[in-house]
Structures are given as structure tokens and as C-alpha cells.
Design a protein around this motif. Structure first.
Motif, short mmCIF file in Angstrom:
data_model
loop_
_atom_site.label_atom_id
_atom_site.label_comp_id
_atom_site.label_asym_id
_atom_site.label_seq_id
_atom_site.Cartn_x
_atom_site.Cartn_y
_atom_site.Cartn_z
N VAL A 97 -7.95 1.20 7.93
CA VAL A 97 -8.00 2.15 6.81
C VAL A 97 -8.80 1.54 5.68
CG1 VAL A 97 -5.85 3.34 7.35
CG2 VAL A 97 -5.80 1.37 5.82
N ARG A 98 -9.40 2.40 4.90
CA ARG A 98 -10.14 2.01 3.70
C ARG A 98 -9.34 2.48 2.50
NH1 ARG A 98 -14.25 -1.58 4.53
NH2 ARG A 98 -15.16 -1.18 6.55
N ILE A 99 -9.20 1.58 1.53
CA ILE A 99 -8.39 1.87 0.35
C ILE A 99 -9.28 2.00 -0.87
CG2 ILE A 99 -6.53 1.01 -1.13
CD1 ILE A 99 -6.62 -0.56 2.13
N THR A 100 -9.06 3.06 -1.63
CA THR A 100 -9.79 3.26 -2.89
C THR A 100 -8.79 3.58 -3.99
OG1 THR A 100 -10.14 5.60 -2.36
CG2 THR A 100 -11.93 4.08 -1.80
N ALA A 101 -9.21 3.29 -5.21
CA ALA A 101 -8.37 3.56 -6.38
C ALA A 101 -8.43 5.03 -6.75
CB ALA A 101 -8.85 2.72 -7.56
N VAL A 102 -7.33 5.55 -7.21
CA VAL A 102 -7.28 6.89 -7.77
C VAL A 102 -7.78 6.77 -9.21
CG1 VAL A 102 -5.74 8.77 -8.48
CG2 VAL A 102 -5.38 7.60 -6.27
N PRO A 103 -8.81 7.54 -9.61
CA PRO A 103 -9.37 7.38 -10.95
C PRO A 103 -8.35 7.46 -12.08
CG PRO A 103 -10.82 8.72 -9.61
CD PRO A 103 -9.56 8.51 -8.81
N ALA A 104 -7.39 8.37 -11.99
CA ALA A 104 -6.38 8.49 -13.05
C ALA A 104 -5.53 7.22 -13.14
CB ALA A 104 -5.49 9.71 -12.80
N VAL B 253 -3.52 4.48 -5.24
CA VAL B 253 -4.58 4.36 -4.23
C VAL B 253 -4.50 5.50 -3.23
CG1 VAL B 253 -4.63 1.83 -4.37
CG2 VAL B 253 -3.22 2.93 -2.61
N THR B 254 -5.61 5.67 -2.54
CA THR B 254 -5.64 6.55 -1.38
C THR B 254 -6.10 5.73 -0.18
OG1 THR B 254 -7.91 7.25 -1.82
CG2 THR B 254 -6.15 8.63 -2.70
N ARG B 255 -5.61 6.12 0.98
CA ARG B 255 -6.02 5.47 2.23
C ARG B 255 -6.72 6.50 3.09
NH1 ARG B 255 -0.55 2.18 3.95
NH2 ARG B 255 0.49 3.88 2.92
N ARG B 256 -7.84 6.08 3.64
CA ARG B 256 -8.61 6.95 4.54
C ARG B 256 -8.97 6.15 5.78
NH1 ARG B 256 -8.13 10.20 0.93
NH2 ARG B 256 -9.44 11.21 -0.55
N LEU C 278 0.83 -1.21 0.00
CA LEU C 278 0.00 0.00 0.00
C LEU C 278 0.86 1.26 0.00
CD1 LEU C 278 -2.89 -1.11 2.35
CD2 LEU C 278 -2.97 -0.74 -0.12
N ASN C 279 1.97 1.24 0.70
CA ASN C 279 2.88 2.40 0.68
C ASN C 279 3.35 2.66 -0.75
OD1 ASN C 279 2.69 2.75 3.45
ND2 ASN C 279 4.62 1.68 3.88
N ARG C 280 3.73 1.59 -1.46
CA ARG C 280 4.20 1.76 -2.85
C ARG C 280 3.06 2.23 -3.76
NH1 ARG C 280 6.90 -2.84 -1.19
NH2 ARG C 280 5.45 -4.26 -2.23
N LEU C 281 1.88 1.63 -3.60
CA LEU C 281 0.74 2.03 -4.44
C LEU C 281 0.34 3.47 -4.17
CD1 LEU C 281 -1.49 -1.20 -4.31
CD2 LEU C 281 -0.22 -0.30 -6.29
N GLU C 282 0.40 3.88 -2.92
CA GLU C 282 0.05 5.27 -2.59
C GLU C 282 1.09 6.23 -3.15
OE1 GLU C 282 -2.16 7.24 1.15
OE2 GLU C 282 -0.26 6.28 1.64
#
Length: 155
Positions: A98-105, A86-89, A77-81
Motif C-alpha cells: 500500500v501507498r500512504i499519503t497525508a490527508v491535506p486537512a 492518512v489514506t492508504r491506496r 496506520l490503522n490509528r492514523l487512518e
């Protein structure tokens, strides 16, 4: 549409063809990941985030699906962010989660890399009747469930 004649095949023939597909797909996943600047496991986790759509996933969900430890998924997740995938909230119900969602771009970047292959697969499925496609979808679904169960029980 009427089905096309297909060559006769035994279960052994089908397993051999599947093994070839799986091996080729592993190489393909490596290339897709490389083209996106990711490792294969990172790409697999991102694919799970994309599959979830608008429903955020947890780190624990990803660890279970990718068959990695929660510690390993933190690095993923650190690498993906950092890569903008992704974003973590924080989870409003449990601030430790935390909840992970994809960045649209990022989803668009993946589609640009994977889209041409997906289009070829769509063309291939057009060569099958809806009944044949239903059998294939059933087989893929059941084989994936079998593989997940095998992993959980044996690995």
C-alpha cells in the motif's frame, strides 16, 4: 550580516546543550502528539508521510524510518487512518503493497499545532549568519545520519 560574538564552548558543552535540547524536544513531541490526539510514534510516522510530500510512502518505509516492526506500523496506520491523518491506496505495481499519503486537512491541523514553534525556530535562525546556519544545517544533517546508523547497527 556579521556574526555575533558567541561564548566559547567545548565539545562537551555542545553535547550537554544538545542533550538538553533532545530531552526538551521529546517532551515537546509528547505534547504536540497529545494536542493532535496521537501517540508519539504515530506522530513521528505521520511526520515522515508529510516529509515525503507528494511521493507516497510504503508501510515498510515507515517501519524502517520509525524503527518499528511492520506489524506495529500496521497498527499505527490503522490509528492514523481512523484519525483522518492518512489514506492508504494499493500500489498499482504490487497489489500486496500500500501507498500512504497525508490527508491535506490533517497536514493543516499539524501546522496549526507546530507552526508557532516553527516560527520561533525561524526567528532564532535569523540571529545567525548564512555561514553559521550552513554549519548548523551540516551538523544536524550529519548528526542525524550518525544517529540513524547507530540505531541500525546497535539497536
Amino acid at each position: 550580516m556579521e556574526g555575533k560574538p558567541r561564548p566559547a564552548a567545548s565539545a562537551s558543552d555542545a553535547i550537554s546543550a544538545m542533550d538538553d535540547l533532545v530531552a526538551t524536544s521529546v517532551v515537546g513531541q509528547q505534547e504536540f502528539a497529545r494536542n493532535l490526539g496521537l501517540g508519539v510514534t504515530d506522530l513521528i510516522c505521520f511526520a515522515y508521510v508529510l516529509e515525503a510530500g507528494d511521493s507516497p510512502v510504503t508501510a515498510g518505509d515507515l517501519a524502517g524510518r520509525a524503527h518499528v516492526t511492520t506489524g506495529a506500523v500496521t497498527g499505527i496506520l490503522n490509528r492514523l487512518e481512523r484519525g483522518g491523518f492518512v489514506t492508504r491506496r494499493p500500489d498499482p505495481a504490487d497489489r500486496r503493497r500500500v501507498r500512504i499519503t497525508a490527508v491535506p486537512a490533517a497536514a493543516e491541523r499539524v501546522q496549526a499545532v507546530y507552526g508557532p514553534y516553527s516560527a520561533l525556530l525561524t526567528e532564532l535562525f535569523a540571529d545567525y549568519t548564512s555561514d553559521e546556519t550552513a554549519v548548523l544545517a551540516d551538523w544536524f544533517t550529519r548528526a542525524a545520519a550518525l544517529a540513524r546508523t547507530y540505531l541500525e547497527e546497535s539497536c
